[in-house]
Design a protein around this motif. Structure first.
Motif, PDB file in Angstrom:
ATOM      1  N   GLU A  40       0.898   3.963  -2.850  1.00  0.00           N
ATOM      2  CA  GLU A  40      -0.166   4.954  -2.965  1.00  0.00           C
ATOM      3  C   GLU A  40       0.116   6.216  -2.158  1.00  0.00           C
ATOM      4  O   GLU A  40      -0.666   7.171  -2.207  1.00  0.00           O
ATOM      5  CB  GLU A  40      -1.492   4.352  -2.484  1.00  0.00           C
ATOM      6  CG  GLU A  40      -1.897   3.063  -3.189  1.00  0.00           C
ATOM      7  CD  GLU A  40      -2.289   3.319  -4.643  1.00  0.00           C
ATOM      8  OE1 GLU A  40      -2.571   4.482  -4.982  1.00  0.00           O
ATOM      9  OE2 GLU A  40      -2.305   2.345  -5.413  1.00  0.00           O
ATOM     10  N   ASN A  64      -8.206   7.603  -0.395  1.00  0.00           N
ATOM     11  CA  ASN A  64      -6.917   8.144   0.054  1.00  0.00           C
ATOM     12  C   ASN A  64      -7.045   9.451   0.820  1.00  0.00           C
ATOM     13  O   ASN A  64      -6.044   9.999   1.285  1.00  0.00           O
ATOM     14  CB  ASN A  64      -5.987   8.360  -1.148  1.00  0.00           C
ATOM     15  CG  ASN A  64      -6.531   9.375  -2.143  1.00  0.00           C
ATOM     16  OD1 ASN A  64      -7.635   9.873  -1.981  1.00  0.00           O
ATOM     17  ND2 ASN A  64      -5.746   9.667  -3.168  1.00  0.00           N
ATOM     18  N   THR A 106       0.813  -1.217   0.000  1.00  0.00           N
ATOM     19  CA  THR A 106       0.000   0.000   0.000  1.00  0.00           C
ATOM     20  C   THR A 106       0.846   1.266   0.000  1.00  0.00           C
ATOM     21  O   THR A 106       0.317   2.362  -0.234  1.00  0.00           O
ATOM     22  CB  THR A 106      -0.931   0.030   1.228  1.00  0.00           C
ATOM     23  OG1 THR A 106      -0.139   0.142   2.424  1.00  0.00           O
ATOM     24  CG2 THR A 106      -1.791  -1.224   1.291  1.00  0.00           C
ATOM     25  N   HIS A 131     -10.245   2.091  -2.854  1.00  0.00           N
ATOM     26  CA  HIS A 131      -9.254   2.832  -2.079  1.00  0.00           C
ATOM     27  C   HIS A 131      -9.757   4.246  -1.848  1.00  0.00           C
ATOM     28  O   HIS A 131     -10.170   4.933  -2.779  1.00  0.00           O
ATOM     29  CB  HIS A 131      -7.911   2.860  -2.828  1.00  0.00           C
ATOM     30  CG  HIS A 131      -6.859   3.693  -2.150  1.00  0.00           C
ATOM     31  ND1 HIS A 131      -5.901   4.404  -2.841  1.00  0.00           N
ATOM     32  CD2 HIS A 131      -6.626   3.928  -0.838  1.00  0.00           C
ATOM     33  CE1 HIS A 131      -5.122   5.033  -1.987  1.00  0.00           C
ATOM     34  NE2 HIS A 131      -5.544   4.762  -0.766  1.00  0.00           N
TER      35      HIS A 131
END
Length: 337
Positions: A232, A281, A229, A279
């Motif tokens: 990202e 963010n 991860t 996802h």
């Protein structure tokens, strides 16, 4: 510490007045006479001091991070303390026994009522296995790193994750190591905290300091899949370091596992192969995620408490964090001046 105590007292008062359902289900439950019939009020039953006060009268005291395991069938509570004592208390708060672990206990014990067994880890990297009824030690096992998460129990073994980013499988019979898996933590600082273990669909799943989420075979310890991860999380030149830690225990919802990176947001990862299905963010500073029905509760130091609808992936509601409220106050104060 005085502020913390005041906050705790306020929370208890709020819970009592707000009507939190009493659902712990102890045998011979003794409700307060102050509780009106038919209400769902939270009732304060008893309190017991388990750690000694510091000498000198200073404002500081050890932080108690452990949680209690409940045994309603035998009317007991099991809990450890920062002083290294593990207590068994009756449902009325009286001492049944205590066991000296010789190091701080900062997690909830794993309790198996069918086999009358208790397991917990300590700050000095030791796993303790006790007989729950008597408190007698069955075995101790040394691991590599402090243990702040609850062990996960299987038929013949238990799984432990340490603060040194290592997952270990131990025999429940004698504590001998069966297999271990470890990741090297990146250089530099990391956020305090440690993701716990999730057992789901024949996999042991957890997150690590380097931002990797890994699914392990519980029998062999082999990696079944892994998802990075940290890719990202952008690290712009000259900006403060952004932390990629996965410090939240994974949460399973059907065929998806939810995890949160401190700076990377929330990830929905396919349980079968590790692919990212969704996802978000924008939600950073996450310290805990919990499933609640068809919703996900997200606790964030940056954004406060967030509830997400798992079917639509939309925000249901949000309670602002103290940092956000203080920023708004500064903004309005500056505008007024």
């Amino acid at each position: 510490m005085k502020k913390n105590r005041a906050a705790l007292a306020f929370c208890l008062l709020l819970a009592y007045c707000g009507g939190v359902k009493d659902s712990y289900g102890w045998p011979n439950d003794r409700r307060s006479e102050r509780t009106a019939a038919g209400t769902n009020a939270f009732v304060f039953r008893w309190a017991k001091t388990l750690v000694s006060k510091l000498s000198g009268g200073g404002p500081y005291a050890p932080v108690e991070l452990s949680a209690a395991a409940l045994d309603p069938e035998h009317d007991r509570v099991y809990i450890g303390t920062s002083e290294g004592r593990f207590w068994a208390l009756s449902g009325g708060g009286s001492k049944v026994y205590h066991y000296n672990a010789s190091a701080a206990i900062q997690s909830k014990p794993a309790f198996d009522p069918d086999r009358d067994e208790l397991y917990f880890g300590t700050e000095d990297a030791v796993i303790h296995a006790l007989n729950a009824s008597s408190g007698m030690l069955r075995w101790r096992a040394k691991v590599k790193g402090p243990v702040h998460q609850t062990p996960v129990l299987a038929a013949d073994r238990l799984f432990v994750v340490t603060d040194s980013d290592q997952v270990i499988a131990l025999s429940r019979n004698d504590g001998k190591e069966i297999w271990s898996y470890r990741r090297e933590a990146p250089d530099g600082f990391a956020i305090a905290g440690r993701a716990g273990l999730l057992e789901a669909d024949g996999k042991i799943i957890t997150g690590f300091t380097d931002g990797m989420v890994v699914a392990l075979d519980p029998v062999s310890g082999n990696v079944l899949w892994e998802r990075d991860t940290s890719v990202e999380v952008e690290q712009p030149m000259g900006s403060p370091e952004r932390f990629v830690d996965i410090d939240t225990t994974p949460v399973q919802v059907d065929d998806v596992v939810y995890v949160a990176s401190f700076s990377g947001g929330v990830f929905a990862i396919e349980l079968s192969g590790g692919g990212v299905r969704w996802h978000q963010n924008e939600w950073t500073g996450i310290t805990e995620i919990v499933k609640h029905g068809d919703h996900l509760l997200v606790s964030s130091s940056d954004h406060g408490l967030i509830m997400v609808d798992l079917l639509t992936k939309r925000l249901v509601w949000k309670k602002k964090s103290s940092a956000e409220r203080q920023a708004e106050l500064r903004f309005w104060a500056t505008g007024c001046w």
